[in-house]
Design an enzyme around this catalytic site. Structure first.
Site, mmCIF file in Angstrom:
data_model
loop_
_atom_site.group_PDB
_atom_site.id
_atom_site.type_symbol
_atom_site.label_atom_id
_atom_site.label_comp_id
_atom_site.label_asym_id
_atom_site.label_seq_id
_atom_site.Cartn_x
_atom_site.Cartn_y
_atom_site.Cartn_z
ATOM 1 N N GLY A 1 0.842 -1.239 0.021
ATOM 2 C CA GLY A 1 -0.101 0.104 -0.176
ATOM 3 C C GLY A 1 1.086 1.175 0.165
ATOM 4 O O GLY A 1 0.975 1.853 -0.935
ATOM 5 N N TYR B 1 0.377 6.862 15.778
ATOM 6 C CA TYR B 1 2.010 6.357 15.569
ATOM 7 C C TYR B 1 2.850 7.135 15.780
ATOM 8 O O TYR B 1 4.276 6.692 15.507
ATOM 9 C CB TYR B 1 2.148 5.652 14.192
ATOM 10 N N CYS C 1 -9.734 19.938 19.609
ATOM 11 C CA CYS C 1 -9.684 19.936 21.050
ATOM 12 C C CYS C 1 -9.003 18.390 21.532
ATOM 13 O O CYS C 1 -9.641 17.926 22.289
ATOM 14 C CB CYS C 1 -11.036 19.848 21.481
HETATM 15 N N1 LLP Z 1 -1.982 -6.532 3.121
HETATM 16 C C1 LLP Z 1 -2.531 -6.560 4.468
HETATM 17 C C2 LLP Z 1 -3.183 -8.007 4.815
HETATM 18 C C3 LLP Z 1 -2.530 -5.311 5.396
HETATM 19 O O1 LLP Z 1 -3.215 -5.668 6.454
HETATM 20 C C4 LLP Z 1 -1.756 -4.234 4.938
HETATM 21 C C5 LLP Z 1 -1.931 -2.939 5.825
HETATM 22 C C6 LLP Z 1 -1.361 -4.139 3.636
HETATM 23 C C7 LLP Z 1 -1.352 -5.594 2.962
HETATM 24 C C8 LLP Z 1 -0.308 -2.936 3.199
HETATM 25 O O2 LLP Z 1 0.338 -2.596 3.966
HETATM 26 P P1 LLP Z 1 1.648 -1.450 3.516
HETATM 27 O O3 LLP Z 1 2.498 -2.290 2.260
HETATM 28 O O4 LLP Z 1 0.806 -0.211 3.123
HETATM 29 O O5 LLP Z 1 2.385 -1.256 4.548
HETATM 30 N N2 LLP Z 1 -2.385 3.150 9.227
HETATM 31 C C9 LLP Z 1 -1.144 2.327 9.147
HETATM 32 C C10 LLP Z 1 -0.824 1.413 8.599
HETATM 33 C C11 LLP Z 1 -1.627 0.235 8.611
HETATM 34 C C12 LLP Z 1 -1.496 -0.902 7.628
HETATM 35 C C13 LLP Z 1 -2.628 -1.950 7.783
HETATM 36 N N3 LLP Z 1 -2.396 -3.250 6.927
HETATM 37 C C14 LLP Z 1 -0.202 3.717 9.013
HETATM 38 O O6 LLP Z 1 -0.682 4.750 8.697
HETATM 39 O O7 LLP Z 1 1.030 3.513 9.373
#
Ligand code: LLP
Length: 443
Positions: A288, A329, A357
């Site tokens: 992602g 985070y 707030c």
């Molecule tokens: N596949 C699964 C099953 C996942 O749970 C996730 C992310 C991804 C792929 C993609 O991960 P990435 O390549 O984006 O690291 N909100 C948090 C990140 C949460 C990620 C949740 N799962 C942040 O802002 O750091």
């Protein structure tokens, strides 16, 4: 095994976000001109930066036969999904809503994987009716429900079992997903028995395994451990006579951010090749952040300055509702002033905070931004992933807008959702004067 040629793996950010004559530009456009037309706060993405990120990953992984599905949760704007889909990227979704988005963006259902720990029956039914590529299953109980739903629809469900390999991704605790105590996946030791049971069910077409160890992973060694465990598991399942044609390696590849230099994609590809490249499995990854994280800015206006304990407090019009990552985070997003700072070394220290707030509505302390004054525009960098997609209307603020720049054009790809639209969902009448309830409460 085909090895990838090492390439420069981090974007030369100057290419998309750069100063021309001291003014911050996105591709060919001056951000000040965009901000004249779009009220702050808004997200601003570079289409070229996304294309670049996709091409780096795909050039490294396609020689070893790995396909890419974008984790929609990172940035679920339909225009972004469409851009990636047109490059050949599949989609990794985690809800019925994300399925709708992926389909609306023109993603073929045959390239959609449904991950997630708590899928409802309705979501599972919708996914099966749509004919998606695969559902990644996270518990024995979910296997039962998928089998029941598939039977009731007279369909077979194509599934993979998500493994919890008990590997620490060495990232922030809140984005670590594969240690024993995590809610995700099925314990690796339980997989052989469950896999065999599921494979014996006529409603299920068990195609393989999935794993996802965490997010914003910088040190690649946890990937090596996790993928090596997966290889061992594939071999063990095959030794029992079970077929394992597919392996989904999840997402998690970090990006350069603050002090983190970001991982080397060529090294990531070598790890994939060395650990699981010879299994003969169809390999998929689900990044992602890598694809969109560095491609987005959050643009905000400085509203007020006041004296703080250690420098100034700069109150901006973007809050934790627009960008949750610092509050959740402890992420510190670099700040780019619209006018390039001169004599940055001597410039004051600013603690940049939002209007919400809550004390946690604090983006952190910054230096080197030059002298700031009310009315100045600033951009939080590295905000293309998990920025807009996690935004809310907390404090009854408008849901943030999104803009996509491509060359010397920009388009508002999500306009602000304003309070009138939000209030339409609510009962604005006096509910106590509404029609009497059908039955009187007992007692
Ligand atoms: N596949 C699964 C099953 C996942 O749970 C996730 C992310 C991804 C792929 C993609 O991960 P990435 O390549 O984006 O690291 N909100 C948090 C990140 C949460 C990620 C949740 N799962 C942040 O802002 O750091």
């Amino acid at each position: 095994m085909a090895m990838t040629t090492p390439r420069k793996i981090q974007p030369d950010q100057q290419a998309w976000f750069h100063y021309r004559a001291g003014e911050l530009h996105v591709e060919g456009l001056c951000l000040t001109d965009i901000a004249r037309e779009v009220p702050t706060p808004f997200y601003c993405y570079s289409a070229e930066a996304m294309r670049w990120a996709y091409s780096i990953l795909s050039d490294a992984l396609s020689p070893i036969g790995v396909s890419i599905c974008f984790a929609v949760k990172a940035n679920s704007n339909i225009a972004v999904l469409r851009l990636l889909s047109e490059l050949g990227c599949g989609m990794d979704i985690v809800s019925g809503g994300e399925l709708e988005r992926a389909l609306a963006a023109g993603a073929p259902s045959s390239r959609i994987i449904f991950s997630g720990v708590g899928k409802t029956r309705a979501e599972i039914a919708h996914a099966l009716e749509t004919g998606i590529h695969q559902i990644n299953v996270e518990s024995a109980a979910e296997i039962e429900v998928i089998a029941e739903v598939a039977r009731s629809l007279g369909r077979r469900a194509t599934i993979a079992l998500r493994v919890n390999p008990d590997v620490d991704a060495k990232t922030h605790a809140k984005i670590t997903t594969a240690t024993k105590d995590s809610k995700f996946g099925i314990a690796i030791d339980d997989i052989p028995e469950l896999y065999a049971k599921a494979a014996a069910r006529p409603e299920l077409d068990v195609q393989g395994l999935a794993v996802h160890i965490g997010s914003q992973v910088q040190d690649l060694s946890p990937f090596r451990h996790a993928f090596a465990s997966m290889a061992g598991l594939v071999t063990a399942l095959r030794a029992k006579g079970l077929e394992v044609p597919r392996l989904d390696l999840g997402g998690g590849i970090g990006i350069a951010f603050g002090d983190n230099p970001g991982p080397d994609i060529a090294e990531y590809a070598s790890i994939v090749a060395e650990t699981v490249g010879d299994l003969g499995c169809q390999l998929t990854v689900e990044p992602g952040r890598w694809l969109v994280g560095r491609a987005g800015l959050l643009v905000t206006e400085l509203l007020y300055l006041k004296d703080g304990q250690d420098g100034y407090v700069a109150i901006v019009d973007a809050g934790m509702n627009d960008l949750m990552r610092p509050a959740l985070y402890d992420a510190k997003h670099p700040v780019l002033p619209f006018h390039q700072a001169k004599g940055a070394a001597a410039s004051p220290r600013y603690r940049i905070v939002g209007p919400i707030c809550e004390s946690s509505d604090d983006f952190g302390a910054y230096e080197g931004l030059g002298e700031l004054k009310a009315g100045d525009l600033l951009a939080f960098d590295c905000a293309g992933a998990y920025g807009a997609s996690m935004a809310s209307t907390y404090n009854s603020r408008d849901l943030v807008a999104e803009v996509l720049v491509d060359g010397d054009h920009f388009r508002t790809i999500r306009r602000r959702q304003n309070i009138r639209e939000v209030l339409e969902l609510e009962d604005t009448g006096n509910w106590q004067n509404g029609p009497a309830p059908a039955k009187k409460a007992a007692g």
